[in-house]
Write a protein that holds these residues in place. Structure first.
Motif, PDB file in Angstrom:
ATOM      1  N   LYS A   3       0.834  -1.207   0.000  1.00 42.52           N
ATOM      2  CA  LYS A   3       0.000   0.000   0.000  1.00 42.52           C
ATOM      3  C   LYS A   3       0.866   1.253   0.000  1.00 42.52           C
ATOM      4  CE  LYS A   3      -4.410  -1.426   1.943  1.00 42.52           C
ATOM      5  NZ  LYS A   3      -5.413  -1.186   3.018  1.00 42.52           N
ATOM      6  N   SER A  58      -4.985   2.088  -6.822  1.00 41.71           N
ATOM      7  CA  SER A  58      -5.593   0.765  -6.710  1.00 41.71           C
ATOM      8  C   SER A  58      -6.986   0.787  -7.324  1.00 41.71           C
ATOM      9  CB  SER A  58      -5.693   0.350  -5.241  1.00 41.71           C
ATOM     10  OG  SER A  58      -6.608   1.189  -4.553  1.00 41.71           O
ATOM     11  N   GLU A  59      -7.435  -0.356  -7.799  1.00 41.01           N
ATOM     12  CA  GLU A  59      -8.767  -0.484  -8.405  1.00 41.01           C
ATOM     13  C   GLU A  59      -9.843  -0.070  -7.412  1.00 41.01           C
ATOM     14  OE1 GLU A  59     -10.899  -1.573 -11.884  1.00 41.01           O
ATOM     15  OE2 GLU A  59      -8.741  -1.794 -11.557  1.00 41.01           O
ATOM     16  N   GLU A  60      -9.654  -0.481  -6.166  1.00 42.30           N
ATOM     17  CA  GLU A  60     -10.646  -0.198  -5.128  1.00 42.30           C
ATOM     18  C   GLU A  60     -10.832   1.304  -4.933  1.00 42.30           C
ATOM     19  OE1 GLU A  60     -11.300  -1.078  -0.340  1.00 42.30           O
ATOM     20  OE2 GLU A  60      -9.569  -1.915  -1.384  1.00 42.30           O
ATOM     21  N   LYS A  61      -9.729   2.040  -4.857  1.00 42.11           N
ATOM     22  CA  LYS A  61      -9.806   3.487  -4.665  1.00 42.11           C
ATOM     23  C   LYS A  61     -10.339   4.189  -5.903  1.00 42.11           C
ATOM     24  CE  LYS A  61      -8.222   4.516  -0.525  1.00 42.11           C
ATOM     25  NZ  LYS A  61      -9.033   5.308   0.436  1.00 42.11           N
ATOM     26  N   LYS A  63     -12.358   3.359  -8.089  1.00 42.49           N
ATOM     27  CA  LYS A  63     -13.789   3.183  -8.347  1.00 42.49           C
ATOM     28  C   LYS A  63     -14.614   4.337  -7.790  1.00 42.49           C
ATOM     29  CE  LYS A  63     -14.082  -1.870  -8.604  1.00 42.49           C
ATOM     30  NZ  LYS A  63     -14.580  -3.087  -7.926  1.00 42.49           N
ATOM     31  N   GLU A  64     -14.101   4.987  -6.769  1.00 43.24           N
ATOM     32  CA  GLU A  64     -14.850   6.070  -6.109  1.00 43.24           C
ATOM     33  C   GLU A  64     -14.739   7.370  -6.908  1.00 43.24           C
ATOM     34  OE1 GLU A  64     -13.381   6.506  -2.143  1.00 43.24           O
ATOM     35  OE2 GLU A  64     -13.289   4.336  -1.804  1.00 43.24           O
ATOM     36  N   TYR A  67     -12.798  10.117  -5.210  1.00 47.54           N
ATOM     37  CA  TYR A  67     -11.360   9.879  -5.274  1.00 47.54           C
ATOM     38  C   TYR A  67     -10.820  10.315  -6.634  1.00 47.54           C
ATOM     39  CZ  TYR A  67      -6.857   7.468  -5.227  1.00 47.54           C
ATOM     40  OH  TYR A  67      -5.501   7.187  -5.280  1.00 47.54           O
ATOM     41  N   TRP A 113      -9.450   6.831 -15.258  1.00 46.49           N
ATOM     42  CA  TRP A 113     -10.304   5.704 -14.875  1.00 46.49           C
ATOM     43  C   TRP A 113     -10.775   4.928 -16.099  1.00 46.49           C
ATOM     44  CZ3 TRP A 113     -11.609   2.172 -11.718  1.00 46.49           C
ATOM     45  CH2 TRP A 113     -12.859   1.550 -11.768  1.00 46.49           C
TER      46      TRP A 113
END
Length: 318
Positions: A3, A58-61, A63-64, A67, A113
């Motif tokens: 991370k 990261s993909e997770e971040k 997506k928002e 963000y 994105w």
């Protein structure tokens, strides 16, 4: 650990790209092809920094939506601080372009994105997009800057005799720092007005408007009606202004920005009140006058409002 590495990559890569491009566009021998005072640089650089920020997130971040909008601002701020520390840019220039950089970086975040979600050729796109400013800017520089003339207008109502108002217009006694109300110019670190000296009242008269940090406006009266109107040309000589006074991109009388003339007009509203009008005309020579003119007008209006406030107070109270 992964991370931490990801966060470092998300910030370091866009910032490194920004610094490299800023260095290349600042090379004096390349000024015919590349310039930081170009629309391509001001839009493409932050957009690409935004793309890189999201692509390496990261993909997770990523997506928002929030963000994608705000995360690109972080490397922009790092870039901001570093260019100030090394002396590549001045505080005033940065504050003026920062809103544009933030918006362009956020746009880049959403582009990044879409690029991140491509299954094919996304690394090809990533390797070619950073080259876009180097390819487009020479075309912009070939077209060249388009000079434009703009007006800044301000006025104030004063309850005082015409002769008292006019005496404070033609000659302005020293303005103390505590009398300075120019909030915008103070925030940008611009010189503040100190005093104005007129050798005589009439056409051909010479007026010297003195500001802090060595800035002087040399003014010649071209039209004069006592207690009614005074028109004067304005000239600032860049070689007279210390290099520490203004950023090279906003120096008055320089390559990009110049003040041309000013006009005072005194209008009688009633037996007790006069309206003092103050106009100025300035010239911009950039490829993004549509944006630069907003800032230049706000700055000129702030300077003029400041002077009018002083003249009003003195006419009414001294």
């Amino acid at each position: 650990m992964n991370k931490i590495f990801t966060y470092l990559k998300v910030i370091a890569i866009p910032v490194a790209y920004g610094l490299i491009l800023r260095y290349l566009f600042g090379v004096e021998d390349w000024q015919r092809l590349y310039s930081v005072m170009s629309l391509t640089f001001l839009v493409c650089l932050p957009t690409i920094m935004g793309i890189l920020t999201i692509f390496f997130s990261s993909e997770e971040k990523a997506k928002e939506r929030s963000y994608r909008f705000f995360a690109p601002w972080v490397p922009i701020l790092f870039f901001f601080v570093l260019t100030l520390l090394v002396g590549w840019e001045g505080w005033a220039c940065w504050l003026m372009v920062l809103p544009l950089f933030f918006l362009a970086a956020s746009l880049g975040g959403f582009i990044g994105w879409r690029l991140k979600n491509r299954n094919r050729n996304k690394r090809v796109y990533l390797s070619t997009i950073p080259l876009v400013p180097l390819l487009i800017t020479p075309l912009e520089m070939t077209v060249g800057s388009i000079p434009g003339t703009y007006q800044a207008y301000t006025f104030i109502d004063i309850q005082a005799p015409a002769e008292k108002i006019w005496s404070n217009v033609t000659r302005v006694k020293e303005i103390k720092k505590e009398q300075d109300t120019g909030w915008l110019t103070n925030a940008l670190g611009f010189p503040r007005p100190v005093k104005a000296i007129l050798n005589y009242e009439g056409v051909g008269a010479y007026r010297e408007a003195i500001f802090t940090n060595g800035l002087v406006f040399h003014e010649t009266v071209s039209e004069y009606i006592p207690q009614k109107k005074m028109v004067f040309s304005i000239k600032a000589y860049p070689h007279e202004i210390p290099s520490t006074t203004l950023d090279e991109h906003v120096v008055i009388g320089g390559k990009y920005f110049d003040v041309l003339n000013g006009t005072y007009e005194l209008e009688k509203l009633n037996s007790k009140t006069y309206r003092l009008h103050l106009y100025s005309h300035f010239k911009l020579t950039t490829t993004f006058n549509f944006y630069a003119s907003w800032w230049a007008r706000w700055i000129m209006q702030d300077i003029q409002d400041n002077i009018l406030q002083v003249e009003k107070y003195r006419a009414e109270n001294e």
